[in-house]
Design a protein around this motif. Structure first.
Motif, short mmCIF file in Angstrom:
data_model
loop_
_atom_site.label_atom_id
_atom_site.label_comp_id
_atom_site.label_asym_id
_atom_site.label_seq_id
_atom_site.Cartn_x
_atom_site.Cartn_y
_atom_site.Cartn_z
N VAL A 1 43.39 59.84 105.37
CA VAL A 1 42.88 59.27 106.61
C VAL A 1 41.78 58.26 106.30
N THR B 1 43.04 54.90 105.21
CA THR B 1 43.51 54.06 106.31
C THR B 1 42.35 53.25 106.91
N GLY C 1 47.15 52.07 103.39
CA GLY C 1 46.31 52.40 104.53
C GLY C 1 46.10 51.20 105.43
N LEU D 1 49.17 50.63 107.39
CA LEU D 1 49.24 51.58 108.50
C LEU D 1 48.27 51.16 109.60
N VAL E 1 53.75 57.43 107.81
CA VAL E 1 53.20 58.78 107.95
C VAL E 1 54.10 59.79 107.24
N LEU F 1 53.46 59.58 103.60
CA LEU F 1 52.15 60.16 103.27
C LEU F 1 52.20 61.68 103.32
N LEU G 1 46.58 61.96 111.08
CA LEU G 1 47.84 61.22 110.99
C LEU G 1 48.78 61.66 112.11
N VAL H 1 47.67 60.18 115.20
CA VAL H 1 48.01 58.75 115.26
C VAL H 1 49.43 58.58 115.78
#
Lengths: 309, 572, 336
Positions: free
Chosen positions: A246, A249, A261, A264, A280, A283, C179, C182
């Motif tokens: 996170v 990003t 990141g 994204l 995602v 990841l 995530l 998101v």
């Protein structure tokens, strides 16, 4: 040990299916036609919609679609963005940079975190300990983007030590500041965990016995205290890695690092749902694999858990 | 030998621990000498400062502890004044340590070999890789581990407690130190293992003329293993001198109490304290003369109870657990194997065995906390394995447990009043008023003042908590009380007090006890009948007198021989 | 007796019987203060300055969230002007017509200056407090309820239910919750609100709470007092509610306090990323910080003040969590 690794890998399988299934369901069970959502406020022609529905297998039953999606991922076909770019290409281009950034961050976080934590733990209640507790408290309280802006403003703009944004090709020197920011939060956690763990380990009978059998402090600290204190720190690396993803990003977005990141970050800003979901998913898969690797490392560090349970 | 100098001379040692309220003294002016080759035992209850004294000698006090006064002269050098490096040279090489808890005294993440070898290197016994390995094998062999080569490659968790303690003894003696400090080296081990380990330690130290400071809470053990005793109480020495003399002729009131309360030194069953006219409640009175000896009134007529119908009857009771291994399969483990016994009404049956013998599982089967695999258990003639919900509740009302751990047996968030009232509430006995009255009544029976009602368990001592647990068990006026190691964790004086209480309650209320314990010494003072368990099976069953006077099986004899201090003749 | 030959005859020493030394065995000391886990924890908390600092800050934050009007009369979103156009505006602000208000520094009545859109920074911060706090509380309650229910059932009943729930937890744990949020938020483009964002954050963060409670329940379940209650006839459910849960809940309280800070950070992060709450309906510190990025060089105050508000709020809850942890967990206190 082998059985332990096999078991960990086997346990990873339901997690892989489960997590991809959840992401898939979230996307396709959301009310509203995903094809229409692709067009945002515009209204597409009916045949366009039909073609896209066909392309994305939207007319197939739910589970079939899930396995088609899974098949695509397993074959390494991550689809395209709204703009028609291949997500594979994007990842191939951006992944190496992110890997370098993450590597730098993990090294900073572990080296500084463990060192500061060790000194704090050994000198519990001293000045160094109190200052490090206070500083880590402040770092933990700052969301990563605030930390990034503060660092950018102070070191990039006011002091001019680093370039505030990363230049073309992302040279290592430009990655240092973002890596420090990225490492910051986890570093604070590593300091605190190491400290607590060192204090707890030091109170163990085997440490007293180590001194009692004639070992010097120079040997007891690394071999018996630090070595054992690394077990909880390692276990926690999994959670750290989630924060790292996170954090990457946000940090890459702010410092304009050309990494996954950042991609994204841009995709989120564009509202490019297919790209977001693809990245995602990747990841999450990386995260699951890293978790398994950390579990194996944990097994190496702590012989007890290879056998019991 | 006339010019014999003491090897270690502790002079007016003071140790204090730093707390929020300043320094709290733990050792207050302790002095004693240790001569070369002799064994001296420091005896005391928990909190007496015995371990702190030992740790102060080699400067291994925990972080908040400080030596605040006195001298520790070892061969003329004051150890308390040494620099860190100098002290590190003394430890291991000159003064060896055999620690208290074998389970936690080896680092779990390093192989045994690694931990032995680093000791050898640190004390300069060998330097080349091969010599170090060779010496390590020797150390383990001396410690009594036969297949030493193999053992060096294993991790501590692959060793049993006894084996770990052997390794630690090997490490502690590896550089042939002049003095060894053995800090409760066997308190975590089974009695038979304890005996073997201590015999071995004694053999090694006698052979080499090593002096030993032996720390223990067990007076019998101390007298058996040491020539001289130092008895500590609240940070001070209350009495010291030759072991036999102290045991036979204790002069300090505290030592007298310890000697008379030690179950391993007592010989016969407690009769109801009431018979002697000494109310249990008297122990509450500050400063009163002690009345706590395990009253050895003439042995009660055990035959009387044999005629009574059995209240509890086990018939071929078997319990099989599935043990999950690291591998894909689980293996069956028979914890209780065709166990049969009867407990007559109003008597005490002791189930004795070492850890893993299945004695606690048997208790759980009786309490219906675990399901039985095969066989039957009858209580009052009813098969308890086939009870309906209501009948089970009725059974639970008749039968109450008291568990081992005085710190775990009471819910820390419920006050004492609610804890004792809980069984009354569950079974909806009477109204609020009668319940309250009953709580006060049982509180009185266990000799606790009413003021504890609103208190929480962490405000009480271990013995007091066990008395609360007994009070809770009594609240429903049960017929049967299952005591699962109920006094094992208590200090000896408190243990004697609780045992007396149990005996008195039994004679007053006609209770039937199933008494689970690992401690044969306690059995002698509380039980009528004994069943000795080994690996899930009952190997011997008889009255207490028979088992002690005429044990039939080798295992029982071994258990009896392992009771520390059993051979020491006591004075009047 | 020892097999060794005595090397000497030690003198038989007997200490004087001292006054306070002996006394009764195991007498009950009734003069002590009442004490149990919660009372002790409260006494411990009372003595810590960090607790009082965080408590005062949190009370202030709650007050601001409930009554933003008490601190500022300036509307956060309306009447924003990029530059002064009318005489009325000029009079109100005390600057000449034509002054650029966008990213302007402090003016009378506007102590922290203006955003790029020309809105009052102070007012936006004050009105954003409620958003942050609401999301924090909703997420914390949601996570605590899910975590407690799932963790307690898994731990207390064990068996296949335990395996199933914990594998489920592994799966949810495998998706970093931001995530997941998101993805969820990018799907709800048009109808984002406080509830959606709270669900998005909370729905993937329960596994940690469930795991902690489960391991605590497993520990407590095997304690003697639980067995004792079962063997006096208390039903499994009542044992769980009366004895197991109350004794397992402390770590959940600790993790929830810190988790509240985490939820506030998460909301701000999502808003910062642009998948948070819509900027025209909700004041959100994350949105404001995001919008102020481009003004970092020219008008750092637009970025710094909301950042400070956010960090101080998070700091207050983390400090509270730390002091509560020290008070409730004796092990943590030992490492202090």
């Amino acid at each position: 040990m082998l059985w332990y690794i096999v078991r960990r890998l086997l346990q990873g399988i339901p997690v892989f299916f489960g997590s991809t299934f959840i992401i898939f369901s979230m996307v396709f069970l959301t009310p509203g036609n995903p094809v229409l959502r692709m067009f945002g406020d515009r209204t597409p022609a009916p045949e366009q919609v039909a073609a896209l529905e066909e392309k994305f297998h939207l007319n197939e039953p739910f589970l079939t679609r899930y396995f088609l999606y899974l098949g695509d991922i397993l074959q390494g076909n991550l689809g395209t963005t709204y703009a028609g770019q291949s997500v594979n290409e994007i990842l191939a281009r951006t992944f190496p940079t992110t890997l370098r950034l993450a590597l730098l961050a993990v090294i900073i976080q572990l080296v500084i975190g463990v060192l500061v934590g060790l000194i704090s733990g050994l000198r519990k209640g001293g000045i160094f300990d109190n200052v490090s507790l206070l500083v880590t408290l402040l770092i933990i309280s700052m969301p990563v983007f605030v930390l990034a802006f503060v660092a950018q403003w102070i070191f990039g703009i006011q002091l001019g030590w680093f370039r505030p944004t990363v230049g073309a090709g992302a040279p290592w020197s430009d990655l240092i500041l973002p890596a420090i920011v990225l490492a910051g939060l986890n570093m604070a956690y590593v300091v605190r965990l190491t400290r607590a763990s060192v204090i707890e380990t030091s109170q163990n009978d085997f440490v007293r016995m180590a001194y009692g059998k004639g070992l010097s402090r120079g040997r007891v600290i690394p071999v018996h205290i630090l070595r054992n204190s690394m077990i909880p720190v390692t276990t926690n690396l999994a959670a750290d890695f989630g924060i790292l993803i996170v954090g990457a990003t946000v940090t890459e977005g702010i410092f304009n690092v050309p990494g996954v990141g950042n991609e994204l970050f841009k995709a989120i800003n564009r509202g490019d749902t297919p790209e977001i979901v693809s990245i995602v998913t990747i990841l999450v898969i990386v995260y699951v694999l890293v978790n398994i690797a950390i579990d194996v490392l944990y097994g190496v560090l702590d012989p007890r858990i290879r056998y019991v349970k | 030998m006339s010019a014999l100098e003491p090897l270690l001379s502790v002079e007016d040692l003071q140790v204090a621990f730093k707390t929020q309220d300043g320094f709290v003294p733990a050792v207050r002016g302790v002095s004693f000498d240790v001569y070369p080759g002799e064994t001296i035992a420091i005896v005391g209850e928990s909190g007496s400062g015995k371990s702190t004294t030992a740790h102060a000698i080699i400067n291994l006090l925990p972080g908040s502890g400080r030596i605040t006064g006195g001298k520790v002269l070892f061969e003329g050098r004051d150890l308390s004044q040494l620099k860190r490096g100098e002290m590190e040279a003394v430890r291991g090489k000159e003064i060896g340590l055999v620690p208290q808890d074998p389970m936690n005294s080896l680092n779990p993440v390093h192989r045994i070999g690694f931990q032995v070898e680093e000791t050898i290197r640190a004390n300069g016994l060998a330097t080349s890789k091969r010599d170090v390995r060779k010496r390590a094998v020797e150390v383990l062999k001396e410690a009594g581990l036969a297949d030493a080569d193999q053992r060096l490659r294993q991790f501590p968790h692959e060793f049993s407690g006894g084996m770990r303690q052997r390794v630690l003894i090997g490490i502690g003696l590896s550089s042939h130190p002049k003095l060894v400090i053995a800090d409760e080296p066997t308190s975590a081990l089974d009695v038979t293992v304890q005996k073997k380990i201590l015999d071995h330690l004694e053999h090694l130290t006698a052979e080499r003329g090593t002096a030993v400071i032996f720390i223990t809470h067990d007076l019998g053990l101390a007298a058996e293993r040491a020539e001289n005793l130092v008895v500590m109480h609240r940070g001070k020495i209350v009495e010291s001198g030759p072991a036999r003399e102290i045991l036979q002729n204790p002069r300090h009131p505290y030592t007298k109490r310890l000697v008379s309360a030690a179950p391993s030194l007592a010989s016969q069953r407690i009769q109801a304290a009431a018979a002697t006219g000494a109310p249990i409640g008297s122990v509450e009175v500050e400063g009163e003369e002690p009345t706590l000896s395990l009253l050895t009134v003439a042995e009660r007529a055990a035959e009387a109870s044999v005629d009574a119908p059995p209240v509890i009857e086990f018939r071929d009771v078997t319990k099989v657990f599935k043990i999950r291994t690291g591998g894909p399969r689980s293996i069956p483990f028979t914890a209780v194997d065709k166990v049969s016994f009867q407990v007559p009404k109003g008597s005490t049956m002791a189930l004795v065995g070492e850890s893993g013998s299945g004695k606690s599982t048997a208790a759980k089967l009786l309490l219906r906390l675990e399901d039985i695999t095969s066989g039957t258990i009858h209580v009052d003639g009813k098969d308890i394995t086939e009870l309906g919900k209501q009948e089970l509740l009725a059974l639970r009302r008749k039968m109450q447990p008291v568990f081992q751990d005085p710190y775990g047996s009471l819910d820390p968030l419920h006050n004492i009043g609610n804890t004792i009232a809980e069984p009354l509430n569950v079974h909806r006995v009477g109204d609020a008023k009668t319940r309250k009255a009953r709580v006060l009544e049982v509180l009185d029976q266990v000799a606790l003042p009413q003021t504890v009602l609103a208190r929480y368990p962490n405000e009480l001592s271990g013995g007091q908590r066990q008395r609360v647990a007994i009070a809770r068990a009594l609240a429903l006026k049960p017929e049967i009380v299952v005591l699962d190691e109920a006094v094992s964790a208590l200090d000896v004086l408190v243990q004697a007090q609780v045992l007396n209480l149990l005996a008195e309650l039994q004679s007053e209320l006609g209770l039937t006890y199933l008494f689970i314990t690992h401690d044969l010494a306690v059995v002698r003072v509380i039980a009528d009948h004994v069943s000795v368990m080994q690996q899930g099976k009952i190997v011997e069953q008889a009255t207490v007198g028979e088992v002690f006077d005429n044990p039939k099986t080798a295992y029982t004899r071994e258990l009896l021989a392992a009771i520390p201090g059993v051979d020491i003749p006591l004075g009047a | 007796m020892s097999s060794k030959n005595p090397v000497r005859t030690a003198p038989h020493y007997v200490a004087e019987v001292d006054e306070g030394g002996l006394g009764a065995v195991d007498a009950v000391r009734v003069s002590d203060r009442k004490s149990n886990l919660w009372l002790d924890a409260w006494r411990d908390l009372r003595g810590r300055w960090m607790f009082w600092v965080s408590a005062v800050i949190i009370l202030f934050i709650v007050f601001v969230a409930l009554f933003p009007g008490a601190l500022t009369q300036v509307p956060p979103n309306d009447n924003c002007i990029l530059s002064v156009k009318t005489q009325d505006q000029a009079d109100a602000l005390g600057v000449p017509i034509g002054t650029r208000i966008s990213d302007h520094g402090p003016l009378p009545g506007h102590p922290l200056g203006f955003t790029k859109q020309g809105c009052d920074v102070f007012s936006r911060i004050v009105h954003g407090t409620g958003t942050s706090l609401s999301v924090g509380i909703i997420v914390t309650v949601l996570v605590a309820v899910m975590g407690i229910v799932i963790g307690a059932f898994a731990g207390y009943f064990g068996g296949w239910l335990d395996s199933f729930l914990m594998r489920l937890g592994d799966i949810f744990f495998a998706i970093p919750y931001i995530l997941a949020a998101v993805v969820i938020m990018s799907l709800f483009l048009h109808d984002r609100n406080i509830w959606i964002i709270s669900l998005a954050i909370g729905f993937f963060s329960w596994p940690s709470t469930a795991r902690i409670l489960r391991s605590e329940v497993l520990r407590v379940r095997n304690l003697d007092y639980v067995m004792a209650s079962e063997s006096i006839g208390l039903s499994k459910f009542r044992t769980m509610f009366m004895h197991v849960l109350p004794n397992s809940i402390a770590p959940v309280i600790i993790i929830s306090t810190v988790g509240l800070a985490g939820a506030i950070t998460a909301e701000a992060t999502l808003s910062f990323l642009g998948v948070g709450l819509p900027n025209n309906i909700y004041m959100s510190w994350g949105n404001d910080i995001s919008a102020a990025q481009t003004s970092l060089r020219t008008a750092p105050q637009t970025l710094i003040y909301p950042s400070i508000a956010l960090s101080v709020t998070v700091l207050a809850f983390i400090m509270l969590g730390e002091t509560v942890r020290d008070a409730l967990d004796p092990k943590a206190r030992a490492t202090r």
